[in-house]
Motif scaffolding. Sequence first.
Motif, PDB file in Angstrom:
ATOM      1  N   GLU A 108       0.854  -1.162  -0.162  1.00 60.03           N
ATOM      2  CA  GLU A 108      -0.045   0.130   0.134  1.00 60.03           C
ATOM      3  C   GLU A 108       0.888   1.045  -0.136  1.00 60.03           C
ATOM      4  N   GLU A 109       0.404   2.138  -0.901  1.00 63.64           N
ATOM      5  CA  GLU A 109       1.402   3.227  -1.096  1.00 63.64           C
ATOM      6  C   GLU A 109       2.904   3.260  -1.002  1.00 63.64           C
ATOM      7  N   GLY A 110       3.210   2.189  -1.465  1.00 63.32           N
ATOM      8  CA  GLY A 110       4.798   1.789  -1.886  1.00 63.32           C
ATOM      9  C   GLY A 110       5.592   1.107  -0.545  1.00 63.32           C
ATOM     10  N   ILE A 111       4.425   0.821   0.336  1.00 57.70           N
ATOM     11  CA  ILE A 111       5.080   0.093   1.518  1.00 57.70           C
ATOM     12  C   ILE A 111       4.821  -1.523   1.646  1.00 57.70           C
ATOM     13  N   THR A 112       5.392  -2.310   1.576  1.00 60.83           N
ATOM     14  CA  THR A 112       5.149  -3.796   1.538  1.00 60.83           C
ATOM     15  C   THR A 112       5.339  -4.417   2.720  1.00 60.83           C
ATOM     16  N   LEU A 113       4.327  -5.052   3.272  1.00 59.51           N
ATOM     17  CA  LEU A 113       4.307  -5.925   4.642  1.00 59.51           C
ATOM     18  C   LEU A 113       4.651  -7.374   4.065  1.00 59.51           C
ATOM     19  N   ASP A 172       6.039 -17.456   9.402  1.00 56.81           N
ATOM     20  CA  ASP A 172       5.067 -18.071   9.775  1.00 56.81           C
ATOM     21  C   ASP A 172       5.197 -18.102  11.168  1.00 56.81           C
ATOM     22  N   ILE A 173       4.344 -18.473  11.981  1.00 59.99           N
ATOM     23  CA  ILE A 173       4.240 -18.649  13.604  1.00 59.99           C
ATOM     24  C   ILE A 173       5.323 -19.404  13.933  1.00 59.99           C
ATOM     25  N   GLU A 174       6.003 -18.793  14.957  1.00 61.22           N
ATOM     26  CA  GLU A 174       6.929 -19.218  15.756  1.00 61.22           C
ATOM     27  C   GLU A 174       6.902 -19.565  17.127  1.00 61.22           C
ATOM     28  N   GLU A 175       7.798 -20.033  17.832  1.00 66.16           N
ATOM     29  CA  GLU A 175       7.461 -20.357  19.258  1.00 66.16           C
ATOM     30  C   GLU A 175       8.673 -19.500  20.093  1.00 66.16           C
ATOM     31  N   ASP A 176       8.557 -18.813  21.101  1.00 64.37           N
ATOM     32  CA  ASP A 176       9.662 -18.470  21.751  1.00 64.37           C
ATOM     33  C   ASP A 176      10.178 -19.573  22.816  1.00 64.37           C
ATOM     34  N   SER A 177      11.242 -19.596  23.589  1.00 60.60           N
ATOM     35  CA  SER A 177      11.794 -20.358  24.546  1.00 60.60           C
ATOM     36  C   SER A 177      10.596 -20.678  25.788  1.00 60.60           C
ATOM     37  N   ASN A 178       9.816 -19.832  25.767  1.00 51.91           N
ATOM     38  CA  ASN A 178       8.514 -20.178  26.930  1.00 51.91           C
ATOM     39  C   ASN A 178       7.213 -20.681  26.323  1.00 51.91           C
ATOM     40  N   GLY A 179       7.327 -21.125  24.843  1.00 49.68           N
ATOM     41  CA  GLY A 179       6.353 -21.884  24.246  1.00 49.68           C
ATOM     42  C   GLY A 179       5.162 -20.613  23.519  1.00 49.68           C
ATOM     43  N   PHE A 180       5.424 -19.290  23.836  1.00 55.50           N
ATOM     44  CA  PHE A 180       4.410 -18.381  23.352  1.00 55.50           C
ATOM     45  C   PHE A 180       4.655 -18.072  21.748  1.00 55.50           C
ATOM     46  N   GLU A 181       3.600 -17.926  21.159  1.00 52.85           N
ATOM     47  CA  GLU A 181       3.570 -17.830  19.714  1.00 52.85           C
ATOM     48  C   GLU A 181       3.910 -16.471  19.157  1.00 52.85           C
ATOM     49  N   TYR A 182       4.499 -16.112  18.476  1.00 53.32           N
ATOM     50  CA  TYR A 182       4.894 -14.856  17.903  1.00 53.32           C
ATOM     51  C   TYR A 182       4.900 -14.971  16.087  1.00 53.32           C
ATOM     52  N   ILE A 183       4.803 -13.854  15.529  1.00 51.58           N
ATOM     53  CA  ILE A 183       5.104 -13.566  14.049  1.00 51.58           C
ATOM     54  C   ILE A 183       6.113 -12.207  13.898  1.00 51.58           C
ATOM     55  N   ARG A 184       6.931 -12.764  13.034  1.00 55.29           N
ATOM     56  CA  ARG A 184       8.124 -11.232  12.766  1.00 55.29           C
ATOM     57  C   ARG A 184       7.320 -10.673  11.569  1.00 55.29           C
ATOM     58  N   PHE A 185       7.292  -9.506  11.722  1.00 52.02           N
ATOM     59  CA  PHE A 185       6.825  -8.759  10.609  1.00 52.02           C
ATOM     60  C   PHE A 185       7.945  -7.678  10.081  1.00 52.02           C
ATOM     61  N   ASN A 186       7.579  -7.485   8.706  1.00 50.73           N
ATOM     62  CA  ASN A 186       8.704  -6.381   8.058  1.00 50.73           C
ATOM     63  C   ASN A 186       8.033  -5.622   7.194  1.00 50.73           C
ATOM     64  N   PHE A 187       8.088  -4.198   7.373  1.00 52.36           N
ATOM     65  CA  PHE A 187       7.466  -3.073   6.520  1.00 52.36           C
ATOM     66  C   PHE A 187       8.848  -2.729   5.704  1.00 52.36           C
ATOM     67  N   GLU A 188       8.693  -2.496   4.323  1.00 51.73           N
ATOM     68  CA  GLU A 188       9.817  -1.993   3.684  1.00 51.73           C
ATOM     69  C   GLU A 188       9.095  -1.062   2.505  1.00 51.73           C
ATOM     70  N   ARG A 189      10.157   0.160   2.249  1.00 46.75           N
ATOM     71  CA  ARG A 189       9.777   0.961   1.252  1.00 46.75           C
ATOM     72  C   ARG A 189      10.917   1.496   0.698  1.00 46.75           C
ATOM     73  N   GLU A 190      11.027   1.578  -0.601  1.00 44.75           N
ATOM     74  CA  GLU A 190      12.147   1.914  -1.317  1.00 44.75           C
ATOM     75  C   GLU A 190      12.398   3.363  -1.046  1.00 44.75           C
ATOM     76  N   LYS A 204      -7.536  -4.061   4.834  1.00 45.16           N
ATOM     77  CA  LYS A 204      -7.974  -2.629   5.042  1.00 45.16           C
ATOM     78  C   LYS A 204      -6.733  -1.987   4.478  1.00 45.16           C
ATOM     79  N   PRO A 205      -6.733  -0.871   3.853  1.00 49.61           N
ATOM     80  CA  PRO A 205      -5.883   0.076   3.387  1.00 49.61           C
ATOM     81  C   PRO A 205      -5.099   0.652   4.479  1.00 49.61           C
ATOM     82  N   LEU A 206      -3.760   0.955   3.942  1.00 48.83           N
ATOM     83  CA  LEU A 206      -2.728   2.076   4.951  1.00 48.83           C
ATOM     84  C   LEU A 206      -3.491   3.168   4.940  1.00 48.83           C
ATOM     85  N   LYS A 207      -3.105   4.084   6.132  1.00 46.54           N
ATOM     86  CA  LYS A 207      -3.465   5.441   5.982  1.00 46.54           C
ATOM     87  C   LYS A 207      -2.649   6.103   4.880  1.00 46.54           C
ATOM     88  N   THR A 208      -2.991   7.284   4.364  1.00 49.59           N
ATOM     89  CA  THR A 208      -2.420   8.110   3.612  1.00 49.59           C
ATOM     90  C   THR A 208      -1.310   8.877   4.520  1.00 49.59           C
TER      91      THR A 208
END
Length: 102
Positions: free
Chosen positions: A8-13, A17-35, A97-101
Amino acid sequence: MRNFYSTEEGITLTFSDIEEDSNGFEYIRFNFERENNSGFDFAEGVLPALRFDKLYGFSEDEIFDLKDYLRDNSFLIWEIAREKTEKHKGGEKTCLKPLKTF
């Protein structure tokens, strides 16, 4: 990152996949990128904490908007990350849902 989510607006997300930390809690790593003129702006972090670990090139207002975007779309992000079907491997896109301008 395995999963492409949106551009959206040149920003890529993308996100992991779902990963587990050492305590067994689930998390997802995300990355926003814009040229930009010298490479890329980026914002990397972890769900469900909405915590940014690495930031470069985004303003405080933009980071606030990115957090809102993650919050608004986190259910779909978790759903896609849990998906293990051939349909998902084919790269089919989901309506978001689109990103805000900025």
